[in-house]
Design a protein around this motif. Structure first.
Motif, PDB file in Angstrom:
ATOM      1  N   GLY A 110       0.801  -1.216   0.000  1.00  0.00           N
ATOM      2  CA  GLY A 110       0.000   0.000   0.000  1.00  0.00           C
ATOM      3  C   GLY A 110       0.833   1.266   0.000  1.00  0.00           C
ATOM      4  O   GLY A 110       0.621   2.165  -0.811  1.00  0.00           O
ATOM      5  N   VAL A 111       1.794   1.372   0.932  1.00  0.00           N
ATOM      6  CA  VAL A 111       2.619   2.571   1.037  1.00  0.00           C
ATOM      7  C   VAL A 111       4.026   2.157   1.437  1.00  0.00           C
ATOM      8  O   VAL A 111       4.221   1.226   2.229  1.00  0.00           O
ATOM      9  CB  VAL A 111       2.025   3.568   2.064  1.00  0.00           C
ATOM     10  CG1 VAL A 111       1.895   2.929   3.434  1.00  0.00           C
ATOM     11  CG2 VAL A 111       2.890   4.831   2.150  1.00  0.00           C
ATOM     12  N   LEU A 112       4.997   2.850   0.867  1.00  0.00           N
ATOM     13  CA  LEU A 112       6.404   2.623   1.188  1.00  0.00           C
ATOM     14  C   LEU A 112       6.914   3.816   1.985  1.00  0.00           C
ATOM     15  O   LEU A 112       7.074   4.918   1.454  1.00  0.00           O
ATOM     16  CB  LEU A 112       7.226   2.447  -0.097  1.00  0.00           C
ATOM     17  CG  LEU A 112       8.754   2.397   0.055  1.00  0.00           C
ATOM     18  CD1 LEU A 112       9.169   1.204   0.917  1.00  0.00           C
ATOM     19  CD2 LEU A 112       9.429   2.323  -1.311  1.00  0.00           C
ATOM     20  N   TRP A 113       7.138   3.597   3.307  1.00  0.00           N
ATOM     21  CA  TRP A 113       7.737   4.624   4.155  1.00  0.00           C
ATOM     22  C   TRP A 113       9.244   4.393   4.194  1.00  0.00           C
ATOM     23  O   TRP A 113       9.696   3.257   4.318  1.00  0.00           O
ATOM     24  CB  TRP A 113       7.206   4.525   5.582  1.00  0.00           C
ATOM     25  CG  TRP A 113       5.722   4.685   5.743  1.00  0.00           C
ATOM     26  CD1 TRP A 113       4.790   3.702   5.793  1.00  0.00           C
ATOM     27  CD2 TRP A 113       5.006   5.909   5.909  1.00  0.00           C
ATOM     28  NE1 TRP A 113       3.538   4.212   5.979  1.00  0.00           N
ATOM     29  CE2 TRP A 113       3.638   5.580   6.049  1.00  0.00           C
ATOM     30  CE3 TRP A 113       5.381   7.252   5.944  1.00  0.00           C
ATOM     31  CZ2 TRP A 113       2.648   6.533   6.230  1.00  0.00           C
ATOM     32  CZ3 TRP A 113       4.390   8.209   6.132  1.00  0.00           C
ATOM     33  CH2 TRP A 113       3.057   7.846   6.267  1.00  0.00           C
ATOM     34  N   SER A 114      10.021   5.464   4.127  1.00  0.00           N
ATOM     35  CA  SER A 114      11.474   5.273   4.155  1.00  0.00           C
ATOM     36  C   SER A 114      12.171   6.596   4.459  1.00  0.00           C
ATOM     37  O   SER A 114      11.560   7.667   4.439  1.00  0.00           O
ATOM     38  CB  SER A 114      11.977   4.733   2.811  1.00  0.00           C
ATOM     39  OG  SER A 114      11.988   5.758   1.823  1.00  0.00           O
ATOM     40  N   SER A 115      13.485   6.470   4.734  1.00  0.00           N
ATOM     41  CA  SER A 115      14.344   7.655   4.835  1.00  0.00           C
ATOM     42  C   SER A 115      15.350   7.669   3.692  1.00  0.00           C
ATOM     43  O   SER A 115      16.421   8.251   3.805  1.00  0.00           O
ATOM     44  CB  SER A 115      15.083   7.648   6.178  1.00  0.00           C
ATOM     45  OG  SER A 115      15.935   6.508   6.276  1.00  0.00           O
ATOM     46  N   LEU A 116      15.007   7.003   2.592  1.00  0.00           N
ATOM     47  CA  LEU A 116      15.908   6.890   1.447  1.00  0.00           C
ATOM     48  C   LEU A 116      16.012   8.210   0.705  1.00  0.00           C
ATOM     49  O   LEU A 116      15.105   9.043   0.734  1.00  0.00           O
ATOM     50  CB  LEU A 116      15.395   5.795   0.499  1.00  0.00           C
ATOM     51  CG  LEU A 116      15.223   4.394   1.088  1.00  0.00           C
ATOM     52  CD1 LEU A 116      14.572   3.470   0.065  1.00  0.00           C
ATOM     53  CD2 LEU A 116      16.567   3.835   1.540  1.00  0.00           C
ATOM     54  N   SER A 117      17.128   8.376   0.014  1.00  0.00           N
ATOM     55  CA  SER A 117      17.302   9.570  -0.807  1.00  0.00           C
ATOM     56  C   SER A 117      16.346   9.521  -1.989  1.00  0.00           C
ATOM     57  O   SER A 117      15.945   8.437  -2.436  1.00  0.00           O
ATOM     58  CB  SER A 117      18.746   9.653  -1.313  1.00  0.00           C
ATOM     59  OG  SER A 117      19.073   8.511  -2.091  1.00  0.00           O
ATOM     60  N   PRO A 118      15.946  10.685  -2.528  1.00  0.00           N
ATOM     61  CA  PRO A 118      14.919  10.710  -3.590  1.00  0.00           C
ATOM     62  C   PRO A 118      15.291   9.935  -4.839  1.00  0.00           C
ATOM     63  O   PRO A 118      14.408   9.505  -5.585  1.00  0.00           O
ATOM     64  CB  PRO A 118      14.778  12.214  -3.888  1.00  0.00           C
ATOM     65  CG  PRO A 118      15.251  12.895  -2.649  1.00  0.00           C
ATOM     66  CD  PRO A 118      16.322  12.031  -2.080  1.00  0.00           C
ATOM     67  N   ASP A 119      16.588   9.737  -5.100  1.00  0.00           N
ATOM     68  CA  ASP A 119      16.994   9.044  -6.320  1.00  0.00           C
ATOM     69  C   ASP A 119      17.232   7.544  -6.097  1.00  0.00           C
ATOM     70  O   ASP A 119      17.759   6.867  -6.982  1.00  0.00           O
ATOM     71  CB  ASP A 119      18.260   9.678  -6.890  1.00  0.00           C
ATOM     72  CG  ASP A 119      19.428   9.639  -5.900  1.00  0.00           C
ATOM     73  OD1 ASP A 119      19.189   9.371  -4.709  1.00  0.00           O
ATOM     74  OD2 ASP A 119      20.571   9.898  -6.326  1.00  0.00           O
ATOM     75  N   HIS A 120      16.833   7.014  -4.949  1.00  0.00           N
ATOM     76  CA  HIS A 120      17.067   5.595  -4.669  1.00  0.00           C
ATOM     77  C   HIS A 120      16.192   4.734  -5.575  1.00  0.00           C
ATOM     78  O   HIS A 120      15.036   5.061  -5.856  1.00  0.00           O
ATOM     79  CB  HIS A 120      16.752   5.283  -3.202  1.00  0.00           C
ATOM     80  CG  HIS A 120      17.330   3.987  -2.733  1.00  0.00           C
ATOM     81  ND1 HIS A 120      16.763   2.763  -3.033  1.00  0.00           N
ATOM     82  CD2 HIS A 120      18.435   3.711  -1.988  1.00  0.00           C
ATOM     83  CE1 HIS A 120      17.476   1.803  -2.501  1.00  0.00           C
ATOM     84  NE2 HIS A 120      18.499   2.344  -1.850  1.00  0.00           N
ATOM     85  N   ALA A 121      16.747   3.592  -6.041  1.00  0.00           N
ATOM     86  CA  ALA A 121      16.045   2.733  -6.995  1.00  0.00           C
ATOM     87  C   ALA A 121      14.739   2.185  -6.437  1.00  0.00           C
ATOM     88  O   ALA A 121      13.780   1.968  -7.189  1.00  0.00           O
ATOM     89  CB  ALA A 121      16.962   1.576  -7.425  1.00  0.00           C
ATOM     90  N   LEU A 122      14.667   1.950  -5.138  1.00  0.00           N
ATOM     91  CA  LEU A 122      13.438   1.400  -4.562  1.00  0.00           C
ATOM     92  C   LEU A 122      12.250   2.350  -4.716  1.00  0.00           C
ATOM     93  O   LEU A 122      11.107   1.903  -4.766  1.00  0.00           O
ATOM     94  CB  LEU A 122      13.643   1.084  -3.072  1.00  0.00           C
ATOM     95  CG  LEU A 122      14.442  -0.174  -2.726  1.00  0.00           C
ATOM     96  CD1 LEU A 122      14.611  -0.282  -1.225  1.00  0.00           C
ATOM     97  CD2 LEU A 122      13.762  -1.415  -3.280  1.00  0.00           C
ATOM     98  N   LEU A 123      12.535   3.631  -4.791  1.00  0.00           N
ATOM     99  CA  LEU A 123      11.446   4.601  -4.890  1.00  0.00           C
ATOM    100  C   LEU A 123      10.829   4.642  -6.280  1.00  0.00           C
ATOM    101  O   LEU A 123       9.858   5.372  -6.517  1.00  0.00           O
ATOM    102  CB  LEU A 123      11.956   5.993  -4.497  1.00  0.00           C
ATOM    103  CG  LEU A 123      12.462   6.108  -3.056  1.00  0.00           C
ATOM    104  CD1 LEU A 123      12.864   7.541  -2.738  1.00  0.00           C
ATOM    105  CD2 LEU A 123      11.402   5.617  -2.069  1.00  0.00           C
TER     106      LEU A 123
END
Length: 789
Positions: free
Chosen positions: A608-621
């Motif tokens: 449903g939703v992916l919460w993270s502290s990843l950088s905006p250019d991360h592949a998972l996003l």
């Protein structure tokens, strides 16, 4: 014979379910009980068949249990001395199997001929290469049958322990591997006297190593003839049984289409080889008067067929399906030699007895159950019928029967059934068994490569069809693992459903199969919270469940380029528990031991939703799901359970606090039965930030210890403020970081916390109910005698 074989198999299976082996005195009692049961069966044979059959069944069940226990006791006696774990030891021995090429090195089984006392007879070694100008540190070619001297570091067998997961320790036990380790190379600076690996002999003159040398030569022949071809690995598996030559993506395709049993040495292939050589021998024998007078052609064909099957099984690695077929061929050949008829069920029973007598751990292999069950279903629907239908109708009936008959086992073992398998197998079985496999075998031994080229071309056409079938939206049925009581009901329903035409109400068998699909495992009720800390080695993955929602916090490590904890641990667990959707996935921060399996989870399970502290250019996003940064003060309520992010703050200042670890999403979950604090990899700077910003929200009954219990986390004041009843450490067995640190463990003990570790306990389940918090560990719940304490 049939009841005795079933009893023996049940006894062996029951032993493999035990948490500890029986005492030696019990084995002596079992021997006396078996003799008494068999003597009673012989005495009562004249008064009817039921009593002797029951006594024989009971006697052979006890015999199977005792037989497997004796084998297990002998194998467990060959173990690595704990004092040698983590130490350099010098091993001299022989490469015992086909080396497996890895991304950065090679892995192989090694028969130890000489070493220190306390080193087992067979170990599995990995030899990793290093990027260094010194060539002595590079991995050198290792071939089957060579004698080497290595300096290695060993450890006892240890794998992850999770519900619905693969038991790596059982797999090693079955193969006789009693330690794993890696080759140690000389120091770059020459600071030690560690000797480099040394090849002592190119060949060791023993039959088992000659066979492995031939297998490796065949593998190299196929790879040389088909360089860079996508399905060369499949031809290798068909020719010599090396299933590791098939890549992960191809195995997934075979699983979705239900043809995995064909893409290695299967019973059909062994039968084909035996039948071909038997026909050739019979044809040649009948044309020689001298040979025909010396030995009847039927006996010569039977002997030739068995020897051909035996040779093929040797070159294929002697897997369980091949063993089963070899023993069946042997029983039929013996019956022909003696001039006696052997019924199909007696042949299968004899094969079952032989397989388990020689390898009691075969019951731990899914291939054992699927192989014998498939043949039993084929015999059940194909023999003993008054009227034989047209061969095409019979072929379709067999495909339908095998698909239905294996459904309970497939759901128990893999939680999925391929719905397109009847179509896929109808095409693949004749092509693979009678065209592609003979071409692969011919190409492996003949001095020219056109059979391999032709076999690969036909295989490409077959793979195109399988890929089309796999893309169909309803190609595979996924569901939860069936409840234990539903499986025997379903098996009884299948027996009734597949009765010959004319039996009344065969459709009632479907009713008995309904609980297999309809009965679901228990879940949390309203207001309850169930947390499972999965055992993913040195990494982190936690599932939090409420009545109607599920959240996954981190997805564990990536192991290599093609395998990660998402596909190996998390997805099988979710499917086994009947969770077909995640309402949220939290990737706490950008470390491979926390985010490495996330891509596999996102690919396999709707999120449903992916919460993270990843950088905006991360592949998972880039995943097609709603994305949002985890920020302090974001909170929500699911089924009476509250969730709230406490960290990181949006205005976090640069410096040590801004490091990736300290930007971990810290999640607080509160239910009526207590609170849990999931902290990722935060270090002391972030802990102090939490003590300043949310001191009143830190107290929790369960704390996921920050950063696996490293020295940079768990500040005394943080531990005191949280005051957890349970401190959970997610660590890998004998990990290279030394987590958790002894001073950190002491800190939590002083705070009165009970310490839970995934390396010792396996997956840890915590169930928060009103006024009650229950904790259990997978290694306690599903302990087996081979699991290390």
């Amino acid at each position: 014979m049939r009841l005795a074989a079933i009893g023996f198999a049940l006894g062996v299976w029951h032993l493999q379910r035990q948490p500890a082996l029986p005492e030696t005195g019990w084995l002596a009692f079992a021997a006396c009980a078996v003799l008494a049961a068999l003597a009673a069966a012989w005495y009562f044979r004249r008064i009817g068949a039921a009593v002797p059959a029951g006594l024989a069944f009971a006697g052979f069940a006890v015999l199977g249990f005792a037989w497997a226990a004796a084998f297990a006791r002998e194998r467990l006696s060959d173990r690595l001395d704990r004092a040698l774990e983590g130490r350099d030891v010098v091993l001299t021995g022989v490469v015992a199997g086909l080396p497996q090429v890895l991304e950065r090195g090679v892995r192989f089984d090694f028969d130890v001929e000489s070493s220190e006392p306390g080193v087992p007879q067979r170990v599995a070694l990995s030899w990793y290469g290093r990027s260094a100008p010194d060539e002595s540190r590079e991995v050198r070619p290792v071939r089957a049958g060579e004698r080497w001297r290595f300096t290695a570091r060993l450890r006892r067998p240890h794998g992850s322990a999770n519900p619905h997961g693969f038991d790596y320790e059982a797999w090693l036990l079955e193969r006789g591997i009693r330690a794993t380790g890696y080759v140690r190379m000389p120091s770059r600076r020459g600071a030690d006297e560690r000797a480099p690996p040394e090849r002592l002999a190119d060949t060791v003159p023993r039959p088992q190593y000659w066979i492995e040398t031939l297998r490796e030569a065949a593998r190299e022949k196929i790879l040389g003839a088909l360089p860079e071809r996508p399905y060369a690995g499949v031809l290798i598996a068909l020719a010599i049984g090396d299933q590791r030559a098939i890549d992960t993506g191809q195995w997934q395709l075979f699983a979705r289409t239900g043809v995995s049993h064909l893409m290695s040495i299967s019973g059909l292939h062994v039968t084909m080889v035996a039948g071909l050589f038997a026909m050739l021998a019979s044809w040649c024998w009948r044309r020689s008067e001298r040979l025909a007078l010396a030995l009847p052609a039927q006996k010569a064909a039977a002997l030739t067929g068995f020897l051909a099957a035996f040779a093929y099984c040797l070159i294929s690695g002697f897997a369980v399906p091949a063993q089963r077929t070899l023993y069946m061929v042997g029983v039929v050949a013996l019956a022909l030699w003696l001039g006696r008829a052997a019924s199909a069920s007696r042949v299968l029973a004899a094969a079952l007895l032989l397989v388990l007598a020689l390898d009691p751990w075969a019951v731990l292999s899914p291939g054992f159950w699927l192989s014998f069950a498939a043949v039993a279903v084929i015999f059940y629907v194909g023999t003993g019928r008054s009227a034989q239908p047209h061969w095409l109708a019979q072929w379709g009936r067999v495909q339908w029967a095998v698909t239905v008959g294996l459904a309970p086992l497939l759901l128990v073992l893999f939680q999925q059934v391929s719905l397109v398998s009847p179509i896929a197998n109808a095409v693949a079985i004749p092509l693979v068994s009678f065209v592609i496999t003979p071409l692969a075998l011919a190409g492996a031994v003949l001095p020219f490569g056109w059979p391999l080229e032709l076999g690969h071309a036909i295989l490409e056409l077959l793979m195109a069809m399988l890929e089309w079938l796999a893309r169909l939206p309803s190609a595979v049925w996924h569901q939860h693992a069936p409840l234990a009581w539903a499986v025997p009901l379903a098996l009884a329903g299948i027996v009734w459903l597949l009765l010959p035409r004319g039996f009344p109400a065969r459709g009632l068998g479907l009713i008995l199969m309904l609980p297999l699909f309809a009965a679901s495992p228990a879940g949390p009720r309203a207001g309850e919270l169930w947390i499972t800390v999965l055992d993913v080695g040195q990494g982190l993955s936690v599932l939090a469940r409420t009545e109607r929602h599920a959240l996954l916090y981190d997805a564990g490590p990536a192991f290599n380029a093609v395998a990660d904890s998402g596909s190996r641990v998390i997805v099988p667990y979710l499917r086994g528990e009947g969770i077909d959707r995640l309402d949220a996935l939290v990737v706490s921060h950008d470390d491979r031991d926390h985010s490495g399996g996330a891509a596999s989870v996102l690919e396999a399970i709707p999120v449903g939703v992916l919460w993270s502290s990843l950088s905006p250019d991360h592949a998972l996003l880039d995943a097609p799901t709603w994305r949002a940064p985890c920020r302090a003060d974001r909170k929500w309520l699911w089924d009476g359970v509250s969730f709230e992010f406490l960290h990181p703050r949006e205005d976090i200042s640069p410096g040590r606090t801004a490091r990736a670890n300290n930007r971990s999403c810290v999640l607080r979950i509160e239910a009526s039965g207590g609170r849990a604090l999931l902290t990722g990899d935060i270090e002391r700077a972030a802990e102090h930030e939490l003590l300043r910003s949310a001191p009143g929200l830190l107290r929790a009954e369960v704390l996921l210890v920050p950063h696996h219990g490293s020295a940079t986390s768990s500040a005394p004041e943080f531990v005191k403020q949280v005051a957890p009843r349970y401190a959970v450490f997610t660590v890998g067995y004998r990990n290279r970081f030394g987590h958790p640190r002894e001073d950190v463990l002491a800190r939590y003990r002083e705070a009165g916390s009970e310490l839970l570790r995934t390396d010792a306990a396996g997956a840890i389940r915590l169930r928060f109910a009103p006024g009650n918090l229950q904790v259990d560990a997978e290694r306690d719940r599903a302990r087996r005698y081979w699991h290390e304490l």
